[in-house]
Scaffold this motif. Structure first.
Motif, short mmCIF file in Angstrom:
data_model
loop_
_atom_site.label_atom_id
_atom_site.label_comp_id
_atom_site.label_asym_id
_atom_site.label_seq_id
_atom_site.Cartn_x
_atom_site.Cartn_y
_atom_site.Cartn_z
N VAL A 1 69.45 60.59 -26.46
CA VAL A 1 68.81 61.85 -26.83
C VAL A 1 69.22 62.97 -25.90
N PRO B 1 62.47 63.09 -28.19
CA PRO B 1 62.80 64.52 -28.05
C PRO B 1 61.63 65.38 -27.57
N VAL C 1 71.24 60.32 -33.38
CA VAL C 1 69.79 60.55 -33.31
C VAL C 1 69.50 62.04 -33.40
N LYS D 1 73.97 61.79 -21.93
CA LYS D 1 74.32 61.64 -23.35
C LYS D 1 75.77 61.22 -23.51
N THR E 1 68.15 65.50 -32.37
CA THR E 1 67.87 66.23 -31.14
C THR E 1 67.70 67.70 -31.49
N LYS F 1 61.80 57.88 -31.88
CA LYS F 1 61.90 59.18 -32.53
C LYS F 1 61.05 60.23 -31.83
#
Length: 503
Positions: free
Chosen positions: A420, A396, A303, A475, A305, A393
């Motif tokens: 994320v 972040p 993803v 994470k 970041t 999405k």
């Protein structure tokens, strides 16, 4: 409220709920079967009481990539009939069409609508990993198309399963919603079963018709209500195995419990998305006559970041680039506890002028929460987005993620926030403790304690070092919850169920 019918696209307002109450009905919602309503007629011929796929030429069922099945309809007296495909359709405004980019045209296969022509069953059902092998076909049965974690999981499972030799169709009962567009973007064939109450002869017959038209090897129901309807299709298709995935800890109660216990004995696998859900299943399913397995929910781990992703997400949300942002992503419904987060923010952040709260998602509590925030002095710093496609999405944009759930199964949003690298505040309920460790990947507080929740959020908002440490650890922990691993495991389960049925 009954959804308005369109001339060509079936819509559904089934009165039963995803939480497993399939026997409810109301006169308002069963009016689709009255004499004044259009009658849905299958667009292919019957074989032994079940409609079939067309022989030769283009397929006649809900097959093909990115198509939505449409049935011919016979109109009630006094209503204008819809002309066949290739004829002149009555004038309709854009708002009458479920999706603006769905087009119909002469020469397309009857009963199919989509973004392109469907040339043949073999071409549309191609196995991308083994081009010469017949794919395993799975019919997913779920409640409706409103945005939620369950629905997004079905989209991803259908989309990524194709790479593993699994072709899917989604059979949706319940209200329309934005998930329908996600399915179309993912090129997943979708069928709406409009105006039918769950666990009725008409609904079961219609489900069996669609399963037969797709040529499904496995029927996969999601949560109690859709799963019970899927099991009921075995009265018409006894050789097609059924499995069910349970996404929450709500257990069947009352008259529904013995029905669920009986259905479990005719189910290939009962799948739990986590340990707490598995414990719930094992409390009510027959211990010696049912097969309970765990397949943990997974999310994309690759993803975006970093600063560029943060800047873009804040621009889309209309947030100051230098603000501190506390956020939530999910349904605005009682079990998710969004009211606890709004109350905690209003109570503890009145003096934090640079801190904003963002609530992403729709739900029955949205109107009351908006009103509560609008009446407070912090009105300009509390933001509601409603339903958004690909909302993950936007994660972040957050500095702190909050999951204030009163009860959970295995939250996709929680896992997406971990992927994320966001530090999290949540309640110390069992399903959350399966994923997070207090003080290591998140701050966990007592459930229903607004002050404890607000205090933990404020602590993280004001401590950049703590945010960084918890976020990095989260994470790393997220690597356990890979979408790829989840889809691989389901694909193996589907192929095993299909092989046993054919043996």
């Amino acid at each position: 409220m009954k959804a308005p019918a369109t001339p060509s696209m079936e819509r559904c307002c089934s009165p039963w709920t995803r939480q497993g109450m399939p026997f409810a009905s109301s006169s308002a919602r069963t009016s689709a079967a009255s004499d004044s309503s259009p009658q849905v007629v299958s667009s292919w011929k019957s074989r032994s009481g079940i409609p079939k796929k067309g022989s030769g030429g283009a397929p006649r069922g809900p097959v093909g990539i990115g198509c939505t099945r449409v049935s011919r309809r016979t109109e009630a007296p006094g209503k204008r009939a819809v002309p066949p495909l290739g004829g002149t359709a009555p004038s309709r405004s854009a708002k009458d069409l479920p999706l603006s980019d769905i087009r119909r045209g002469a020469g397309w296969a009857r009963g199919v609508v989509g973004l392109g022509r469907v040339p043949s069953l073999a071409a549309s059902m191609k196995n991308e990993m083994h081009p010469t092998a017949r794919p395993t076909r799975v019919a997913h049965v779920m409640y409706g198309l409103e945005m939620g974690g369950l629905e997004q999981l079905v989209v991803r499972l259908s989309q990524h399963g194709r790479e593993r030799g699994i072709d899917s169709v989604v059979l949706a009962l319940g209200p329309d919603g934005p998930v329908r567009e996600l399915l179309q973007r993912a090129n997943v064939p979708t069928v709406w079963l409009g105006g039918l109450a769950g666990m009725t002869p008409a609904a079961i017959r219609r489900l069996a018709q669609e399963v037969d038209a797709f040529g499904a090897d496995v029927v996969h129901g999601h949560d109690v209500g859709p799963w019970l309807n899927a099991v009921a299709t075995r009265t018409l298709r006894p050789r097609t195995p059924v499995m069910g995935t349970f996404h929450q800890t709500v257990e069947p109660q009352g008259k529904l419990r013995p029905a669920a216990m009986a259905a479990a004995m005719f189910t290939q696998s009962l799948v739990a998305c986590g340990s707490e859900v598995r414990a719930s299943l094992e409390r009510w399913s027959p211990k010696l006559l049912s097969n309970v397995v765990t397949i943990e929910n997974g999310v994309p781990l690759e993803v975006a970041t970093g600063e560029e992703a943060r800047r873009a997400a804040r621009e889309r949300l209309g947030l100051p680039q230098d603000a501190k942002v506390v956020g939530y992503l999910g349904r605005l419904s009682e079990e998710k506890g969004p009211d606890l987060l709004v109350d905690a923010f209003l109570r503890h952040f009145a003096d934090a002028k640079d801190t904003h709260l963002v609530m992403i998602g729709p739900g029955p509590m949205e109107a009351s929460l908006r009103a509560r925030a609008a009446a407070s002095p912090l009105a300009g710093r509390v933001h509601f987005t409603g339903a958004l496609l690909e909302a993950s999405k936007l994660l972040p944009a957050f500095d702190v993620y909050v999951q204030p759930s009163r009860r959970e199964g295995r939250s996709l949003s929680l896992l997406e926030a971990m992927a994320v690298g966001l530090p999290t505040v949540s309640h110390a309920i069992p399903a959350i403790r399966e994923v997070h460790s207090d003080g290591q990947t998140a701050l966990l507080v007592k459930s229903e304690d607004v002050d404890a929740l607000g205090g933990a959020v404020k602590r993280l908002a004001h401590d950049a070092e703590l945010r960084s440490r918890l976020g990095e650890a989260a994470k790393r922990e997220a690597q356990r919850y890979s979408l790829s691993t989840m889809v691989d495991t389901y694909a193996k389960l589907y192929r095993g169920a299909a092989a046993r049925a054919q043996a």
